[in-house]
Design a protein around this motif. Structure first.
Motif, mmCIF file in Angstrom:
data_model
loop_
_atom_site.group_PDB
_atom_site.id
_atom_site.type_symbol
_atom_site.label_atom_id
_atom_site.label_comp_id
_atom_site.label_asym_id
_atom_site.label_seq_id
_atom_site.Cartn_x
_atom_site.Cartn_y
_atom_site.Cartn_z
ATOM 1 N N TYR A 27 0.852 -1.192 0.000
ATOM 2 C CA TYR A 27 0.000 0.000 0.000
ATOM 3 C C TYR A 27 0.883 1.234 0.000
ATOM 4 C CZ TYR A 27 -3.673 3.188 1.844
ATOM 5 O OH TYR A 27 -4.576 4.205 2.026
ATOM 6 N N LEU B 4 10.985 -2.874 7.654
ATOM 7 C CA LEU B 4 10.232 -2.920 8.909
ATOM 8 C C LEU B 4 9.377 -4.177 9.047
ATOM 9 C CD1 LEU B 4 9.392 -1.332 11.468
ATOM 10 C CD2 LEU B 4 7.572 -0.310 10.121
ATOM 11 N N MET B 5 8.589 -4.417 8.015
ATOM 12 C CA MET B 5 7.649 -5.530 8.085
ATOM 13 C C MET B 5 8.383 -6.870 7.971
ATOM 14 S SD MET B 5 4.601 -5.702 8.774
ATOM 15 C CE MET B 5 3.723 -7.232 9.041
ATOM 16 N N ARG C 65 9.044 -0.350 0.198
ATOM 17 C CA ARG C 65 8.468 -0.899 1.428
ATOM 18 C C ARG C 65 7.241 -1.748 1.114
ATOM 19 N NH1 ARG C 65 6.554 3.149 6.101
ATOM 20 N NH2 ARG C 65 4.756 3.427 4.728
#
Lengths: 524, 247
Positions: B82, B101-102, B150
């Motif tokens: 997203y 991050l994820m 990301r």
């Protein structure tokens, strides 16, 4: 604190003062609990006798408790300074041993108390004047100096701040304050020359009298659970706890004035040196030396400080300013630091909940705001009657904690609310769990705001903590309050300036902390 | 051609107005679907419903035939990338930390992440030297490339882009458009792209969904919309934008 109370216990165990007023005996008798020492040393007497014949140095003896050690060391130093060879036999035991050693010539001099001389050595039932004592002792070949300047007897003590506030200086002054709570050692309560006759002599009206352990009594006094307790007038704790000795204006307590006993056959120059110590040790100074000896565990150093302070006699009275300042500041930091820690521990979670809004969030912010509007004096007054609190450090910390809460709660909440919706949604859309979002994204992003809330709390706490002295919790408020009572601006500034400096330092410290705790990306 | 995402009778109301009237829509596998329409037409709402930033008032949304529910959404979100207009990068994290991050959260090791990171830098033409920078140290275009990285880090099956180029100046925008088109072509993934710009829609879209006032007006290739408008609004919208583009 732990160290001090431990020292207190040790002192209690070792103290000949206390033993001299042993509850088993109306006449002070030093040796009851020291019988083994007593026998051992007696059995050695013949050996001492032989040795003493060839002993060139002046031998000073001392009893087995702090004060006697210190005075012995002072004599040693004075004699040494006068160029005489000297030996100090420390802690030889109690009165009878020292007296026998003196008569036998194993020692040349030792510090003694007039009350003990009259009751134990001369076995007199009535008080004797110094001249009568001198005449009696002369028959045994023993001389006596004039009093060194302090009277180590039973005394009633109370907190300096309270005594100043109430204007209590003497025991007679207590008649005006029947509501004061008195905590006495069980021994003093029971003694026939203890509390009951004292109360009769002074017609004291206080009804609230409890028995409490000697060392615990000092803590009770410090936290205000009691207002008055018994003590020995030169007890180091009097100074450490910032207490005052109430003057025995009706001379109820027998005199225990410190003197030196010495062999009349001692070299005259040595006698002259001991006489120079007459009248140089008042109670304040003896208390301070005892305190220093107990703190440093070094009697020689305590004795040395007698000479240092004697040179500049103006500063001789009481605790040194730097020491007091350190004590106030440390306590101040403890009060502010501990309460701030509580504010942080509770404030941040409350702020997180408040940031979500709704009735709960509104309630939290409302509560914290209302607390903030209560004047600090009133908040203390409201907490004191509550069962858990009372007059104690706890109360001060609780009040400071409540004051520190609002800035942290509000800044945490607003810091979290200020995070743009797009970033919150990005964190959600990534699939991070709510906990991870909070810890890894939201809290770091709100860190600047949260830290500035903590900083505000810290500075407020440093300021408000000065009020803690009102309820006996100490800190830099102590000199401010005494200064207000005495209308002494210098004393006020002694507390106010360090408090202001402390606030600046705290501010500066948190500015530094910002650089460590706020993520770099938010500081660019 | 099967639908990766299927909306059945999905509607959303805000306090005063319907943001989305009951709507049926299929997002086809491997295609780039562009949602286009004027401001407030419901195109962003539709995207946010899919990733479930907002809950539908009625209807259901299926992902690979399975209804999306609050229980499975967190797992599904890992399969959906997203990207929003402002990038949505976390300012306290470096570009690298934002991207991984994820992956870090799901327990990928450094060794697993590093090749993927390099691959994405290649793909998005983002210099690896810039990975240690914080978002404020990057230009708008660079930030969008990081944001795209990301979104792509866990190799999602669906990429949702909400006006990703809307905040960029024209030159940057043009070069990023070109790069994005290449990326979509290379990835062969399902993309839903929200824009209000017809030229952009035509440039990217295999399929264009034109929306207005909370409804899907017409869905199809751009030629369908031009040649067989379902509604006068379709012609109006296309003509208005065509006029500008031709300038």
């Amino acid at each position: 604190m732990n160290r001090i109370s431990k020292a207190g216990t040790e002192q209690k165990g070792e103290s000949g003062n206390q033993e001299s007023r042993n509850r088993n005996s109306r006449i002070p008798f030093l040796l009851v609990s020291r019988l083994p020492d007593f026998l051992l040393i007696f059995s050695c007497l013949p050996i001492f006798l032989i040795h003493s014949a060839s002993a060139a140095p002046v031998v000073i003896g001392s009893k087995k408790f702090t004060e006697s050690y210190v005075i012995g060391e002072i004599a040693k130093r004075a004699l040494t300074d006068a160029g005489l060879p000297v030996e100090h036999r420390q802690g030889m035991g109690g009165t009878i041993i020292l007296w026998q050693a003196l008569r036998g010539g194993q020692i040349d001099a030792y510090p003694e108390y007039t009350g003990t001389i009259v009751r134990e050595i001369l076995k007199s039932d009535r008080p004797l004047s110094l001249n009568e004592i001198r005449d009696s002792l002369a028959k045994s070949g023993v001389g006596i100096t004039e009093p060194l300047g302090f009277n180590n007897t039973y005394a009633l003590v109370m907190r300096r701040s309270e005594a100043q506030r109430l204007g209590v200086r003497t025991i007679s002054d207590l008649q005006k304050y029947p509501e004061l709570k008195i905590g006495l050692t069980h021994e003093f309560l029971d003694r026939q020359d203890g509390w009951q006759p004292l109360r009769q002599r002074y017609t004291l009206p206080q009804q609230n009298v409890i028995g409490i352990d000697h060392a615990l009594g000092y803590s009770a006094l410090a936290n205000g659970s009691i207002n008055i307790k018994d003590a020995y007038s030169t007890d180091a704790k009097i100074e450490q706890n910032n207490l005052v000795v109430l003057e025995d204006d009706l001379q109820f307590f027998p005199k225990y004035e410190a003197v030196f006993l010495f062999r009349l056959s001692m070299p005259t120059d040595a006698i002259a040196v001991l006489r120079r110590l007459q009248g140089t040790l008042d109670e304040q100074r003896m208390i301070r030396l005892n305190a220093e000896a107990e703190r440093t565990k070094n009697y020689t150093r305590a004795a040395d400080s007698y000479f240092e302070h004697h040179a500049g006699s103006a500063s001789a009275v009481g605790e040194s300013f730097s020491h007091k300042l350190a004590r106030w500041t440390l306590r101040h930091l403890q009060l502010a630091g501990f309460s701030l820690l509580l504010s942080v521990i509770f404030g941040i979670p409350l702020g997180i909940v408040a940031s979500r809004g709704g009735p709960v969030g509104q309630g939290i912010l409302g509560f914290a705001s209302i607390v903030q509007t209560i004047p600090s004096l009133a908040l203390l007054a409201l907490l004191v009657p509550l069962p858990f609190f009372g007059i104690s450090v706890r109360t001060a910390i609780a009040a400071l904690f409540l004051y520190g809460l609002l800035p942290i709660v509000r800044n945490t909440a607003s810091g979290l609310q200020d995070i743009p919706r797009s970033l919150r949604e990005s964190a959600i859309a990534l699939g991070l769990s709510p906990m991870t979002r909070l810890w890894e994204i939201y809290l770091p992003m709100a860190s600047r705001s949260i830290l500035s809330g903590i900083k505000t709390s810290a500075v407020i706490n440093i300021g408000t903590a000065t009020l803690a002295a009102l309820i006996g919790a100490g800190g830099l408020g102590e000199p401010i309050l005494s200064g207000l009572n005495l209308n002494d601006h210098v004393t006020i500034l002694e507390g106010a300036i360090p408090a202001a400096v402390l606030a600046l330092l705290v501010q500066w410290f948190f500015d530094l902390l910002d650089r460590v705790l706020i993520p770099k990306g938010l500081r660019l | 051609m099967s639908a990766l995402v299927k909306l059945v009778n999905v509607s959303k109301r805000y306090a005063d107005a319907a943001a989305l009237h009951p709507t049926n829509l299929s997002i086809e596998h491997g295609k780039t679907t562009v949602l286009i329409g004027p401001s407030g037409c419901g195109k962003s709402t539709l995207l946010r419903l899919i990733i479930r930033l907002i809950q539908p008032d009625s209807g259901s949304i299926m992902f690979e035939g399975e209804p999306i529910t609050p229980d499975n959404i967190d797992m599904l979100r890992r399969r959906i990338g997203y990207v929003i207009q402002e990038g949505g990068l976390f300012p306290h994290l470096t570009a690298r930390s934002n991207v991984v991050l994820m992956a870090r959260y799901v327990g990928r090791s450094q060794e697993e992440m590093q090749p993927r990171l390099q691959e994405l830098c290649d793909l998005t033409r983002f210099s690896e030297n810039l990975l240690s920078r914080y978002p404020v140290e990057l230009s708008g275009g660079e930030r969008q490339r990081v944001s795209l990285m990301r979104a792509l880090m866990l190799s999602p099956e669906l990429l949702l882009l909400d006006e990703p180029l809307g905040a960029l100046d024209p030159l940057v925008r043009a070069s990023l458009q070109k790069d994005l088109k290449e990326i979509f072509a290379r990835l062969q993934e399902t993309v839903v792209f929200v824009t209000h710009d017809l030229a952009e829609a035509i440039y990217f879209g295999d399929e264009i969904v034109l929306m207005n006032e909370g409804r899907v007006i017409q869905k199809g290739a751009v030629t369908d919309l031009r040649d067989n408008p379902a509604d006068p609004f379709v012609s109006e919208f296309i003509n208005a934008q065509r006029g500008l583009v031709s300038l």
